[in-house]
Design a protein around this motif. Sequence first.
Motif, PDB file in Angstrom:
ATOM      1  N   VAL A   1       0.813  -1.223   0.000  1.00  0.00           N
ATOM      2  CA  VAL A   1       0.000   0.000   0.000  1.00  0.00           C
ATOM      3  C   VAL A   1       0.847   1.275   0.000  1.00  0.00           C
ATOM      4  CG1 VAL A   1      -1.652   1.346   1.359  1.00  0.00           C
ATOM      5  CG2 VAL A   1      -2.072  -1.067   0.904  1.00  0.00           C
ATOM      6  N   PRO A   2       1.848   1.366   0.889  1.00  0.00           N
ATOM      7  CA  PRO A   2       2.668   2.582   0.845  1.00  0.00           C
ATOM      8  C   PRO A   2       3.317   2.806  -0.518  1.00  0.00           C
ATOM      9  CG  PRO A   2       3.112   1.354   2.832  1.00  0.00           C
ATOM     10  CD  PRO A   2       2.266   0.475   1.967  1.00  0.00           C
ATOM     11  N   ALA A   3       3.668   1.696  -1.170  1.00  0.00           N
ATOM     12  CA  ALA A   3       4.291   1.851  -2.486  1.00  0.00           C
ATOM     13  C   ALA A   3       3.320   2.530  -3.454  1.00  0.00           C
ATOM     14  CB  ALA A   3       4.706   0.503  -3.031  1.00  0.00           C
ATOM     15  N   LEU A   4       2.048   2.117  -3.346  1.00  0.00           N
ATOM     16  CA  LEU A   4       1.050   2.727  -4.218  1.00  0.00           C
ATOM     17  C   LEU A   4       0.813   4.182  -3.825  1.00  0.00           C
ATOM     18  CD1 LEU A   4      -1.539  -0.197  -4.438  1.00  0.00           C
ATOM     19  CD2 LEU A   4      -0.004   0.600  -6.245  1.00  0.00           C
ATOM     20  N   ALA A   5       0.993   4.447  -2.521  1.00  0.00           N
ATOM     21  CA  ALA A   5       0.728   5.802  -2.047  1.00  0.00           C
ATOM     22  C   ALA A   5       1.924   6.720  -2.239  1.00  0.00           C
ATOM     23  CB  ALA A   5       0.326   5.743  -0.583  1.00  0.00           C
ATOM     24  N   GLN A   6       2.974   6.216  -2.822  1.00  0.00           N
ATOM     25  CA  GLN A   6       4.172   7.035  -2.963  1.00  0.00           C
ATOM     26  C   GLN A   6       4.111   7.982  -4.156  1.00  0.00           C
ATOM     27  OE1 GLN A   6       7.424   4.291  -2.920  1.00  0.00           O
ATOM     28  NE2 GLN A   6       7.573   4.261  -0.709  1.00  0.00           N
ATOM     29  N   ALA A   7       2.943   8.265  -4.584  1.00  0.00           N
ATOM     30  CA  ALA A   7       2.762   9.261  -5.632  1.00  0.00           C
ATOM     31  C   ALA A   7       1.594  10.149  -5.241  1.00  0.00           C
ATOM     32  CB  ALA A   7       2.474   8.575  -6.966  1.00  0.00           C
ATOM     33  N   LYS A   8       1.659  11.377  -5.697  1.00  0.00           N
ATOM     34  CA  LYS A   8       0.546  12.289  -5.384  1.00  0.00           C
ATOM     35  C   LYS A   8       0.419  13.319  -6.504  1.00  0.00           C
ATOM     36  CE  LYS A   8       3.359  15.209  -2.345  1.00  0.00           C
ATOM     37  NZ  LYS A   8       4.283  14.276  -1.737  1.00  0.00           N
ATOM     38  N   PRO A   9      -0.775  13.878  -6.638  1.00  0.00           N
ATOM     39  CA  PRO A   9      -0.938  14.909  -7.658  1.00  0.00           C
ATOM     40  C   PRO A   9      -0.197  16.188  -7.269  1.00  0.00           C
ATOM     41  CG  PRO A   9      -3.003  14.532  -6.477  1.00  0.00           C
ATOM     42  CD  PRO A   9      -2.023  13.538  -5.950  1.00  0.00           C
ATOM     43  N   VAL A  10       0.585  16.645  -8.175  1.00  0.00           N
ATOM     44  CA  VAL A  10       1.339  17.889  -7.969  1.00  0.00           C
ATOM     45  C   VAL A  10       0.911  18.869  -9.060  1.00  0.00           C
ATOM     46  CG1 VAL A  10       3.634  18.925  -7.851  1.00  0.00           C
ATOM     47  CG2 VAL A  10       3.287  16.577  -7.040  1.00  0.00           C
ATOM     48  N   THR A  11       0.606  20.084  -8.648  1.00  0.00           N
ATOM     49  CA  THR A  11       0.133  21.083  -9.618  1.00  0.00           C
ATOM     50  C   THR A  11       1.198  22.158  -9.837  1.00  0.00           C
ATOM     51  OG1 THR A  11      -2.152  20.701  -8.966  1.00  0.00           O
ATOM     52  CG2 THR A  11      -1.684  22.764 -10.104  1.00  0.00           C
ATOM     53  N   PHE A  12       1.457  22.413 -11.097  1.00  0.00           N
ATOM     54  CA  PHE A  12       2.395  23.476 -11.475  1.00  0.00           C
ATOM     55  C   PHE A  12       1.565  24.593 -12.119  1.00  0.00           C
ATOM     56  CE2 PHE A  12       4.574  19.459 -11.577  1.00  0.00           C
ATOM     57  CZ  PHE A  12       5.807  19.710 -10.991  1.00  0.00           C
ATOM     58  N   THR A  13       1.530  25.732 -11.470  1.00  0.00           N
ATOM     59  CA  THR A  13       0.762  26.862 -12.011  1.00  0.00           C
ATOM     60  C   THR A  13       1.740  27.915 -12.535  1.00  0.00           C
ATOM     61  OG1 THR A  13      -0.965  26.429 -10.384  1.00  0.00           O
ATOM     62  CG2 THR A  13      -1.027  28.559 -11.508  1.00  0.00           C
ATOM     63  N   THR A  14       1.637  28.173 -13.814  1.00  0.00           N
ATOM     64  CA  THR A  14       2.565  29.108 -14.448  1.00  0.00           C
ATOM     65  C   THR A  14       1.789  30.322 -14.943  1.00  0.00           C
ATOM     66  OG1 THR A  14       3.817  27.195 -15.226  1.00  0.00           O
ATOM     67  CG2 THR A  14       4.358  29.324 -16.218  1.00  0.00           C
ATOM     68  N   GLN A  15       2.123  31.469 -14.444  1.00  0.00           N
ATOM     69  CA  GLN A  15       1.500  32.716 -14.901  1.00  0.00           C
ATOM     70  C   GLN A  15       2.488  33.442 -15.824  1.00  0.00           C
ATOM     71  OE1 GLN A  15      -1.674  34.094 -14.379  1.00  0.00           O
ATOM     72  NE2 GLN A  15      -0.897  35.491 -15.958  1.00  0.00           N
ATOM     73  N   MET A  16       2.063  33.672 -17.057  1.00  0.00           N
ATOM     74  CA  MET A  16       2.952  34.314 -18.024  1.00  0.00           C
ATOM     75  C   MET A  16       2.886  35.836 -17.885  1.00  0.00           C
ATOM     76  SD  MET A  16       4.090  31.610 -19.427  1.00  0.00           S
ATOM     77  CE  MET A  16       5.074  32.274 -20.771  1.00  0.00           C
ATOM     78  N   ARG A  17       3.977  36.490 -18.231  1.00  0.00           N
ATOM     79  CA  ARG A  17       3.984  37.960 -18.268  1.00  0.00           C
ATOM     80  C   ARG A  17       3.335  38.430 -19.567  1.00  0.00           C
ATOM     81  NH1 ARG A  17       9.983  38.151 -16.212  1.00  0.00           N
ATOM     82  NH2 ARG A  17       9.590  38.263 -13.981  1.00  0.00           N
ATOM     83  N   ASN A  18       2.997  39.681 -19.618  1.00  0.00           N
ATOM     84  CA  ASN A  18       2.534  40.289 -20.875  1.00  0.00           C
ATOM     85  C   ASN A  18       3.760  40.753 -21.652  1.00  0.00           C
ATOM     86  OD1 ASN A  18      -0.372  40.117 -20.770  1.00  0.00           O
ATOM     87  ND2 ASN A  18      -0.241  41.504 -19.020  1.00  0.00           N
ATOM     88  N   TYR A  19       4.462  39.807 -22.234  1.00  0.00           N
ATOM     89  CA  TYR A  19       5.733  40.131 -22.884  1.00  0.00           C
ATOM     90  C   TYR A  19       5.558  40.660 -24.303  1.00  0.00           C
ATOM     91  CZ  TYR A  19       4.811  35.309 -24.315  1.00  0.00           C
ATOM     92  OH  TYR A  19       4.220  34.164 -24.780  1.00  0.00           O
ATOM     93  N   GLY A  20       4.326  40.707 -24.774  1.00  0.00           N
ATOM     94  CA  GLY A  20       4.065  41.317 -26.075  1.00  0.00           C
ATOM     95  C   GLY A  20       4.485  40.472 -27.253  1.00  0.00           C
ATOM     96  N   GLY A  21       4.361  39.190 -27.116  1.00  0.00           N
ATOM     97  CA  GLY A  21       4.707  38.293 -28.229  1.00  0.00           C
ATOM     98  C   GLY A  21       3.685  37.182 -28.346  1.00  0.00           C
ATOM     99  N   ASP A  22       3.984  36.283 -29.237  1.00  0.00           N
ATOM    100  CA  ASP A  22       3.083  35.156 -29.448  1.00  0.00           C
ATOM    101  C   ASP A  22       3.255  34.096 -28.361  1.00  0.00           C
ATOM    102  OD1 ASP A  22       1.968  36.371 -31.585  1.00  0.00           O
ATOM    103  OD2 ASP A  22       3.033  35.217 -33.096  1.00  0.00           O
TER     104      ASP A  22
END
Lengths: 157, 143
Positions: A17-38
């Motif tokens: 069971v611990p082996a199965l529990a050795q993963a978890k959802p991780v969220t990466f939130t990236t906010q972009m700047r208004n760099y004026g490009g595509d």
Amino acid sequence: MKHLLTALALTTALTAVPALAQAKPVTFTTQMRNYGGDGAYLAFYVTDAQGGYVGSLWMAGGKAKYYRHLTGWQAATGGDTAQVDGITGASVGAGRSLKITLDLQDALFDAGYVLHVDAAVEDMRESPNEVVLPLTSDSVGKAVQGRSYIDTLTVSF
Amino acid sequence: MKSVLALLALTTAITTTVVGALSAAPVPEVTPAAPAAASPLGPLVRSAVVVSGGATDAATAPAAASPAAPAPMRLAEDDDDDEGWFFGRRGHDDERRGGHDDDDDDDDEGGRGQGRGPAPAGTSAPPANGLFAPGAKPAVQTN
């Protein structure tokens, strides 16, 4: 004997069971700047404590011919697109945010691993190591600033 | 008079022989003239550049045959076109093609040694690189 086998099976199950529990959802939130490009191409990848490439977590941008401009990732992988099979999405526009949730191994944290994000934008400068973030418990929940195109990157559980 | 005629005939004969010999002699010397031999080098140099491309060829080829120098320049330009739309290249290809949007050039990916494009998220499992939990499916949201 039956009890012994049952106990053995139960022990094995509990151990697994611990082996199965050795993963978890991780969220990466990236906010972009208004760099004026595509839209920006972004490569999220992990290196170990020695700086060796471990693997990719996400690729924002689907055209392999532009991956050479993600120079850190390109150098680490040789442009091997198999590294980002199944973890590739669209490029990210200026001022927009990208939220990726991945089921990652717990062992990725507090073990010397480092998250790198390379960025490249049409007609603009390449930005290898736009963000470099050690994957530690301390870094979770804290917004980190990017160098050019990324305003903030936050890792959260 | 006879001796004069004989002398004239002799002179003519000698002149003909000498001039004939002289005019015959240069022929083999002219044939291997440098320009004729050098011109095949042009195509050879161009082929080498086409195969390997890049600055290395520019450094090695021109010394061998300067007439071929413009070819590497042109090829280098062509190679730059392959850069795509990043870093000042935007519109370069598109202008030549009458405003065709480069975003449609997916076919290019297979022919340049870059290999195929990656499988989009959701169409295949994440790579088995030890970072992901087995069977994990990424979720993505853009705002």
